[in-house]
Write a protein that holds these residues in place. Structure first.
Motif, short mmCIF file in Angstrom:
data_model
loop_
_atom_site.label_atom_id
_atom_site.label_comp_id
_atom_site.label_asym_id
_atom_site.label_seq_id
_atom_site.Cartn_x
_atom_site.Cartn_y
_atom_site.Cartn_z
N TRP A 1 7.80 -3.69 -1.83
CA TRP A 1 6.58 -4.41 -2.19
C TRP A 1 6.86 -5.51 -3.21
O TRP A 1 6.20 -6.56 -3.19
N LEU A 2 7.82 -5.30 -4.09
CA LEU A 2 8.20 -6.34 -5.04
C LEU A 2 8.79 -7.54 -4.32
O LEU A 2 8.49 -8.69 -4.64
N ALA A 3 9.62 -7.28 -3.31
CA ALA A 3 10.19 -8.38 -2.52
C ALA A 3 9.11 -9.12 -1.75
O ALA A 3 9.13 -10.36 -1.67
N LEU A 4 8.14 -8.39 -1.20
CA LEU A 4 7.03 -9.05 -0.50
C LEU A 4 6.22 -9.92 -1.46
O LEU A 4 5.80 -11.04 -1.12
N TYR A 5 5.98 -9.41 -2.65
CA TYR A 5 5.23 -10.16 -3.66
C TYR A 5 5.93 -11.47 -3.98
O TYR A 5 5.31 -12.55 -3.96
N TYR A 6 7.23 -11.42 -4.26
CA TYR A 6 7.96 -12.63 -4.61
C TYR A 6 8.11 -13.58 -3.42
O TYR A 6 8.10 -14.80 -3.59
N ARG A 7 8.26 -13.04 -2.22
CA ARG A 7 8.31 -13.91 -1.04
C ARG A 7 6.99 -14.68 -0.88
O ARG A 7 6.99 -15.88 -0.57
N ALA A 8 5.87 -13.99 -1.06
CA ALA A 8 4.58 -14.65 -0.94
C ALA A 8 4.38 -15.67 -2.06
O ALA A 8 3.89 -16.77 -1.83
N LEU A 9 4.78 -15.31 -3.27
CA LEU A 9 4.63 -16.24 -4.40
C LEU A 9 5.48 -17.48 -4.20
O LEU A 9 5.02 -18.61 -4.45
N LEU A 10 6.70 -17.32 -3.71
CA LEU A 10 7.55 -18.48 -3.43
C LEU A 10 7.00 -19.31 -2.27
O LEU A 10 7.12 -20.54 -2.27
N TYR A 11 6.39 -18.65 -1.30
CA TYR A 11 5.79 -19.38 -0.19
C TYR A 11 4.68 -20.30 -0.70
O TYR A 11 4.58 -21.45 -0.29
N TYR A 12 3.84 -19.78 -1.58
CA TYR A 12 2.73 -20.59 -2.10
C TYR A 12 3.17 -21.65 -3.10
O TYR A 12 2.62 -22.75 -3.11
N ASP B 1 -2.29 -19.46 6.31
CA ASP B 1 -1.05 -19.48 7.08
C ASP B 1 0.08 -18.65 6.46
O ASP B 1 1.23 -18.78 6.89
N CYS B 2 -0.21 -17.82 5.49
CA CYS B 2 0.83 -17.04 4.82
C CYS B 2 1.46 -16.04 5.79
O CYS B 2 0.78 -15.13 6.28
N PRO B 3 2.75 -16.16 6.07
CA PRO B 3 3.38 -15.25 7.02
C PRO B 3 3.81 -13.92 6.38
O PRO B 3 4.16 -12.99 7.09
N VAL B 4 3.76 -13.83 5.07
CA VAL B 4 4.30 -12.66 4.39
C VAL B 4 3.31 -11.51 4.36
O VAL B 4 3.62 -10.40 4.75
N ALA C 1 -4.00 -8.29 -1.20
CA ALA C 1 -2.73 -8.69 -1.82
C ALA C 1 -2.51 -10.18 -1.66
O ALA C 1 -2.02 -10.84 -2.59
N ARG C 2 -2.88 -10.72 -0.52
CA ARG C 2 -2.71 -12.17 -0.30
C ARG C 2 -3.60 -12.96 -1.25
O ARG C 2 -3.17 -13.97 -1.82
N ILE C 3 -4.83 -12.52 -1.47
CA ILE C 3 -5.74 -13.19 -2.41
C ILE C 3 -5.17 -13.11 -3.82
O ILE C 3 -5.20 -14.09 -4.58
N HIS C 4 -4.66 -11.95 -4.20
CA HIS C 4 -4.11 -11.77 -5.55
C HIS C 4 -2.93 -12.70 -5.79
O HIS C 4 -2.88 -13.39 -6.82
N VAL C 5 -2.00 -12.75 -4.87
CA VAL C 5 -0.81 -13.60 -5.04
C VAL C 5 -1.21 -15.07 -5.00
O VAL C 5 -0.69 -15.88 -5.77
N TYR C 6 -2.15 -15.42 -4.13
CA TYR C 6 -2.58 -16.82 -4.06
C TYR C 6 -3.26 -17.26 -5.36
O TYR C 6 -3.07 -18.39 -5.81
N SER C 7 -4.03 -16.37 -5.98
CA SER C 7 -4.69 -16.73 -7.24
C SER C 7 -3.66 -16.94 -8.35
O SER C 7 -3.85 -17.80 -9.21
#
Length: 88
Positions: A15-26, A35-38, A45-51
């Motif tokens: 889950w930590l790797a997914l979090y950082y992958r999504a954060l780097l994507y944004y 369009d977030c593929p992660v 979780a997508r809303i949280h990381v995007y914010s």
């Protein structure tokens, strides 16, 4: 018992790797929210990381109360204390 510890550590790292992958994507790739593929299946979780990523994007943008979003956050958070510590 050892297998449950390894499974727990594996899930935490996953889950930590997914979090950082999504954060780097944004942040690095300037990705868009729909369009977030992660984190396709986990909307919360997508809303949280995007914010969190929006803070980096808005950092130097003009703000209506202060010069930039950065200075507005500094003014808003200047009186915040962390309970139970000596940090004001």
């Amino acid at each position: 018992m050892i297998t449950t510890i390894f499974k727990t550590v594996y899930l935490i790292l996953y889950w930590l790797a997914l979090y950082y992958r999504a954060l780097l994507y944004y942040t690095i790739q300037n990705g868009t929210f729909p369009d977030c593929p992660v984190l396709r299946d986990d909307v919360h979780a997508r809303i949280h990381v995007y914010s969190i990523a929006l803070v980096f994007k808005l950092w130097d943008y003009p703000h209506y109360r202060n010069g930039t979003f950065h200075y507005d956050l500094m003014k808003n958070l200047r009186n915040v204390a962390v309970p139970g510590t000596c940090f004001p």
